[in-house]
Design an enzyme around this catalytic site. Structure first.
Site, PDB file in Angstrom:
ATOM      1  N   GLU A 108     -43.211 154.851 -88.596  1.00 45.43           N
ATOM      2  CA  GLU A 108     -41.825 155.131 -88.967  1.00 45.43           C
ATOM      3  C   GLU A 108     -41.613 155.038 -90.466  1.00 45.43           C
ATOM      4  O   GLU A 108     -42.214 154.187 -91.120  1.00 45.43           O
ATOM      5  CB  GLU A 108     -40.905 154.065 -88.371  1.00 45.43           C
ATOM      6  CG  GLU A 108     -41.054 153.843 -86.913  1.00 45.43           C
ATOM      7  CD  GLU A 108     -40.248 152.623 -86.484  1.00 45.43           C
ATOM      8  OE1 GLU A 108     -40.190 152.391 -85.282  1.00 45.43           O
ATOM      9  OE2 GLU A 108     -39.691 151.919 -87.339  1.00 45.43           O
ATOM     10  N   CYS A 129     -38.360 153.832 -97.369  1.00 46.70           N
ATOM     11  CA  CYS A 129     -39.048 152.641 -96.869  1.00 46.70           C
ATOM     12  C   CYS A 129     -40.268 153.116 -96.076  1.00 46.70           C
ATOM     13  O   CYS A 129     -40.124 153.870 -95.110  1.00 46.70           O
ATOM     14  CB  CYS A 129     -38.087 151.868 -95.971  1.00 46.70           C
ATOM     15  SG  CYS A 129     -38.853 150.456 -95.170  1.00 46.70           S
ATOM     16  N   CYS A 136     -48.561 145.256 -86.656  1.00 48.50           N
ATOM     17  CA  CYS A 136     -48.761 144.247 -87.704  1.00 48.50           C
ATOM     18  C   CYS A 136     -49.444 143.017 -87.111  1.00 48.50           C
ATOM     19  O   CYS A 136     -49.038 142.544 -86.046  1.00 48.50           O
ATOM     20  CB  CYS A 136     -47.413 143.858 -88.309  1.00 48.50           C
ATOM     21  SG  CYS A 136     -47.595 142.607 -89.621  1.00 48.50           S
ATOM     22  N   CYS A 140     -44.473 138.033 -86.753  1.00 45.52           N
ATOM     23  CA  CYS A 140     -43.296 137.194 -86.959  1.00 45.52           C
ATOM     24  C   CYS A 140     -42.464 137.198 -85.667  1.00 45.52           C
ATOM     25  O   CYS A 140     -42.393 138.219 -84.965  1.00 45.52           O
ATOM     26  CB  CYS A 140     -42.466 137.693 -88.134  1.00 45.52           C
ATOM     27  SG  CYS A 140     -43.399 137.588 -89.673  1.00 45.52           S
ATOM     28  N   CYS A 143     -39.643 140.022 -85.061  1.00 48.24           N
ATOM     29  CA  CYS A 143     -39.890 141.372 -85.582  1.00 48.24           C
ATOM     30  C   CYS A 143     -40.452 142.311 -84.516  1.00 48.24           C
ATOM     31  O   CYS A 143     -41.431 141.978 -83.835  1.00 48.24           O
ATOM     32  CB  CYS A 143     -40.859 141.272 -86.757  1.00 48.24           C
ATOM     33  SG  CYS A 143     -41.407 142.870 -87.372  1.00 48.24           S
ATOM     34  N   GLU A 187     -47.945 144.685 -92.850  1.00 48.57           N
ATOM     35  CA  GLU A 187     -47.987 143.758 -93.983  1.00 48.57           C
ATOM     36  C   GLU A 187     -48.788 144.432 -95.109  1.00 48.57           C
ATOM     37  O   GLU A 187     -50.024 144.518 -95.034  1.00 48.57           O
ATOM     38  CB  GLU A 187     -48.637 142.444 -93.525  1.00 48.57           C
ATOM     39  CG  GLU A 187     -48.999 141.482 -94.622  1.00 48.57           C
ATOM     40  CD  GLU A 187     -47.889 141.201 -95.633  1.00 48.57           C
ATOM     41  OE1 GLU A 187     -46.764 140.889 -95.237  1.00 48.57           O
ATOM     42  OE2 GLU A 187     -48.174 141.304 -96.847  1.00 48.57           O
ATOM     43  N   SER A 216     -43.121 144.258-100.180  1.00 50.43           N
ATOM     44  CA  SER A 216     -42.596 143.092 -99.461  1.00 50.43           C
ATOM     45  C   SER A 216     -43.712 142.432 -98.665  1.00 50.43           C
ATOM     46  O   SER A 216     -44.447 143.103 -97.946  1.00 50.43           O
ATOM     47  CB  SER A 216     -41.487 143.562 -98.513  1.00 50.43           C
ATOM     48  OG  SER A 216     -41.029 142.500 -97.712  1.00 50.43           O
ATOM     49  N   SER A 239     -40.827 137.487 -97.915  1.00 47.02           N
ATOM     50  CA  SER A 239     -40.018 137.190 -96.733  1.00 47.02           C
ATOM     51  C   SER A 239     -40.077 135.692 -96.464  1.00 47.02           C
ATOM     52  O   SER A 239     -41.069 135.201 -95.937  1.00 47.02           O
ATOM     53  CB  SER A 239     -40.548 137.989 -95.540  1.00 47.02           C
ATOM     54  OG  SER A 239     -40.413 139.357 -95.815  1.00 47.02           O
ATOM     55  N   LEU A 240     -39.034 134.986 -96.823  1.00 48.67           N
ATOM     56  CA  LEU A 240     -39.067 133.522 -96.777  1.00 48.67           C
ATOM     57  C   LEU A 240     -38.544 132.998 -95.427  1.00 48.67           C
ATOM     58  O   LEU A 240     -39.225 132.257 -94.749  1.00 48.67           O
ATOM     59  CB  LEU A 240     -38.231 132.963 -97.934  1.00 48.67           C
ATOM     60  CG  LEU A 240     -38.651 131.607 -98.445  1.00 48.67           C
ATOM     61  CD1 LEU A 240     -40.065 131.647 -98.995  1.00 48.67           C
ATOM     62  CD2 LEU A 240     -37.691 131.146 -99.547  1.00 48.67           C
ATOM     63  N   HIS A 241     -37.333 133.322 -95.096  1.00 48.31           N
ATOM     64  CA  HIS A 241     -36.699 133.022 -93.798  1.00 48.31           C
ATOM     65  C   HIS A 241     -36.452 131.544 -93.504  1.00 48.31           C
ATOM     66  O   HIS A 241     -35.746 131.228 -92.545  1.00 48.31           O
ATOM     67  CB  HIS A 241     -37.475 133.631 -92.629  1.00 48.31           C
ATOM     68  CG  HIS A 241     -37.806 135.075 -92.808  1.00 48.31           C
ATOM     69  ND1 HIS A 241     -36.874 136.007 -93.206  1.00 48.31           N
ATOM     70  CD2 HIS A 241     -38.974 135.761 -92.672  1.00 48.31           C
ATOM     71  CE1 HIS A 241     -37.450 137.187 -93.298  1.00 48.31           C
ATOM     72  NE2 HIS A 241     -38.722 137.070 -92.988  1.00 48.31           N
ATOM     73  N   CYS A 358     -37.253 147.895 -88.851  1.00 41.77           N
ATOM     74  CA  CYS A 358     -38.697 148.074 -88.782  1.00 41.77           C
ATOM     75  C   CYS A 358     -39.265 147.950 -87.374  1.00 41.77           C
ATOM     76  O   CYS A 358     -39.049 146.973 -86.685  1.00 41.77           O
ATOM     77  CB  CYS A 358     -39.254 147.063 -89.777  1.00 41.77           C
ATOM     78  SG  CYS A 358     -40.570 146.001 -89.394  1.00 41.77           S
TER      79      CYS A 358
HETATM   80  N1  SAH Z   1     -44.509 142.706 -93.576  1.00 40.42           N
HETATM   81  C1  SAH Z   1     -43.668 142.679 -94.699  1.00 40.42           C
HETATM   82  C2  SAH Z   1     -42.872 143.956 -94.894  1.00 40.42           C
HETATM   83  C3  SAH Z   1     -42.327 144.595 -93.670  1.00 40.42           C
HETATM   84  S1  SAH Z   1     -41.046 143.715 -92.819  1.00 40.42           S
HETATM   85  C4  SAH Z   1     -42.760 141.474 -94.663  1.00 40.42           C
HETATM   86  O1  SAH Z   1     -42.654 140.828 -93.619  1.00 40.42           O
HETATM   87  O2  SAH Z   1     -42.172 141.181 -95.697  1.00 40.42           O
HETATM   88  C5  SAH Z   1     -39.666 143.957 -93.919  1.00 40.42           C
HETATM   89  C6  SAH Z   1     -38.553 142.940 -93.758  1.00 40.42           C
HETATM   90  O3  SAH Z   1     -37.849 143.118 -92.527  1.00 40.42           O
HETATM   91  C7  SAH Z   1     -39.059 141.506 -93.755  1.00 40.42           C
HETATM   92  O4  SAH Z   1     -38.304 140.696 -94.624  1.00 40.42           O
HETATM   93  C8  SAH Z   1     -38.844 141.106 -92.318  1.00 40.42           C
HETATM   94  O5  SAH Z   1     -38.743 139.725 -92.167  1.00 40.42           O
HETATM   95  C9  SAH Z   1     -37.608 141.851 -91.950  1.00 40.42           C
HETATM   96  N2  SAH Z   1     -37.399 141.969 -90.503  1.00 40.42           N
HETATM   97  C10 SAH Z   1     -38.321 142.103 -89.534  1.00 40.42           C
HETATM   98  N3  SAH Z   1     -37.736 142.164 -88.326  1.00 40.42           N
HETATM   99  C11 SAH Z   1     -36.407 142.078 -88.535  1.00 40.42           C
HETATM  100  C12 SAH Z   1     -35.271 142.095 -87.678  1.00 40.42           C
HETATM  101  N4  SAH Z   1     -35.408 142.222 -86.372  1.00 40.42           N
HETATM  102  N5  SAH Z   1     -34.062 141.988 -88.257  1.00 40.42           N
HETATM  103  C13 SAH Z   1     -33.922 141.875 -89.591  1.00 40.42           C
HETATM  104  N6  SAH Z   1     -34.939 141.856 -90.446  1.00 40.42           N
HETATM  105  C14 SAH Z   1     -36.183 141.955 -89.926  1.00 40.42           C
HETATM  106 FE1  SF4 Z   2     -45.410 141.965 -89.900  1.00 38.87          FE
HETATM  107 FE2  SF4 Z   2     -43.416 141.861 -91.699  1.00 38.87          FE
HETATM  108 FE3  SF4 Z   2     -42.899 142.196 -89.053  1.00 38.87          FE
HETATM  109 FE4  SF4 Z   2     -43.795 139.858 -89.974  1.00 38.87          FE
HETATM  110  S1  SF4 Z   2     -41.843 140.851 -90.476  1.00 38.87           S
HETATM  111  S2  SF4 Z   2     -44.530 140.921 -88.130  1.00 38.87           S
HETATM  112  S3  SF4 Z   2     -45.189 140.505 -91.552  1.00 38.87           S
HETATM  113  S4  SF4 Z   2     -43.967 143.612 -90.371  1.00 38.87           S
END
Ligand code: SAH
Ligand code: SF4
Length: 378
Positions: A108, A129, A136, A140, A143, A187, A216, A239-241, A358
């Site tokens: 995508e 994007c 991946c 996470c 995600c 990633e 990112s 991506s800290l969270h 994503c």
């Molecule tokens: N893998 C990399 C880049 C792709 S994800 C990373 O994790 O940074 C891009 C961003 O989307 C990240 O900050 C991720 O935490 C966020 N993301 C993933 N799933 C999400 C969701 N369901 N809602 C909001 N943000 C999300």
């Molecule tokens: Fe991969 Fe980024 Fe999704 Fe985490 S948030 S699973 S690193 S794509």
């Protein structure tokens, strides 16, 4: 028990797909044309056609000798991807493309168009994007891409062609794409070479400013160490969270291997080397990481540095037990961070009606049950 007997038959030759021309760096492109017996400048002419014109085949490159056009077509594919479907959000500002790879999988890419603000300030701009992997391996907890498991890395051409898809379209329907964020599926720093190959082409062949490219990462330290030394000083988003190690490990399993202290140290080093403000992404999950106490802990971690905190309202994902934070919790979190003097914004939600977050669209199009596969945290 069934014993397998080795086959003596020669397997039928499977046609090997040609590599896309967008896999090549500018240097390799010049090298290829000289190996084909043509002067080096032909490489730059080809790059101009591929990266700065709307043509869709080698045959249309009218200032190249016919023999070179044919030689290119014999050795390379013009495009790495086939458009499977495109969706436009109801407000027209977000377009999402599902693109098919040669081996059949779907990825995508999203185009986001930001108009000038209501008060007339700010320029119109378009941002693409792009995805860097199929699925991946980081997985996470919230995600959709992580839920798919990991299939493979994308090549430079497969990443570039996502950007080119929308770049070409936006040249006809401005504002033209000037920003690319590596924030789609996957990633990027685990797929370092292909990602940075695309960065190099976006800068050197397309002509985008390196400060307009954002990578990112969920905190893949080996990649961050390489980025610190890289000549392309892209913007870094991390991506800290969570400001708490135990909580962060439950959300981003990679944190167990590369905990916050090490991750932040790499961020400060990147900032010192490049002079660039680091962005921290913080996806707000209802009742999980959105409390005022965590907002204050976050401030304590970053306040002495030049950072931007980008709060992301969670996009709910089927099968996953997380919800978006309540608007009051988002507002309170935002207020605490901002009032502590840290630059903090709440990401505007775009394209929710077309599953622009994503990994969500692919999951839907493939109609697949999510899988939990390989991991890089073990
Ligand atoms: N893998 C990399 C880049 C792709 S994800 C990373 O994790 O940074 C891009 C961003 O989307 C990240 O900050 C991720 O935490 C966020 N993301 C993933 N799933 C999400 C969701 N369901 N809602 C909001 N943000 C999300
Ligand atoms: Fe991969 Fe980024 Fe999704 Fe985490 S948030 S699973 S690193 S794509």
């Amino acid at each position: 028990m069934i014993a397998s007997t080795p086959s003596t038959a020669t397997p039928a030759a499977t046609p090997v797909a040609l590599a896309p021309i967008t896999d090549l760096s500018l240097t390799s492109l010049r090298q290829v044309v000289t190996e084909l017996g043509h002067p080096e400048y032909r490489g730059d002419q080809i790059a101009a056609w591929v990266y700065r014109s709307p043509v869709g085949s080698f045959d249309e490159m009218s200032n190249l000798p016919k023999s070179l056009r044919q030689a290119l077509a014999d050795r390379f594919r013009f495009g790495a991807l086939a458009l499977e479907a495109e969706f436009v959000s109801s407000d027209g500002e977000t377009r999402k493309a599902a693109l098919r790879l040669v081996d059949g999988d779907l990825i995508e890419s999203v185009l986001m168009r930001y108009p000038t603000r209501d008060d007339g300030t700010g320029a119109e701009r378009s941002t693409v994007c792009v995805s860097t992997q199929v699925g991946c391996p980081v997985k996470c907890a919230f995600c959709a891409t992580g839920l798919m498991g990991f299939t493979r890395n994308l090549g430079t051409g497969e990443i570039m062609d996502q950007a080119l898809h929308f770049l070409r379209w936006s040249r006809a329907v401005p504002p033209t794409v000037r920003n690319v964020v590596f924030m789609g599926m996957g990633e990027p720093l685990i797929n370092y070479d292909a990602t940075m190959g695309a960065v190099a082409l976006l800068v050197d062949a397309v002509g985008l400013g390196v400060h307009r490219l954002t990578v990112s990462t969920a905190g893949w330290l080996p990649g961050m160490s390489r980025l610190i030394e890289d000549k392309y000083a892209v913007r870094l988003a991390v991506s800290l969270h969570s400001p708490d190690d135990a909580l962060r490990t439950t959300l981003v399993p990679l944190n167990k291997r590369f905990p916050l202290a090490t991750l932040l140290e790499a961020c400060w080093e990147y900032q010192a080397r490049t002079g660039r403000r680091v962005t921290f992404e913080y996806t707000l999950l209802d009742g999980v990481n959105d409390t005022p106490a965590l907002a204050r802990d976050l401030v304590a971690l970053v306040r002495r540095h030049d950072v931007h905190i980008n709060l992301i309202p969670m996009n709910p994902v089927a099968y996953l037990p997380f919800g978006a934070s309540r608007p009051e919790a988002v507002e309170e979190f935002h207020r605490i961070v901002r009032e502590a003097g840290v630059i903090c914004t709440v990401r505007r939600e775009m394209g929710r009606d077309i599953r622009a977050a994503c990994g969500q669209l692919r999951t839907e199009l493939q109609g697949r049950e999510p899988v939990r596969a390989s991991t890089v945290t073990a």
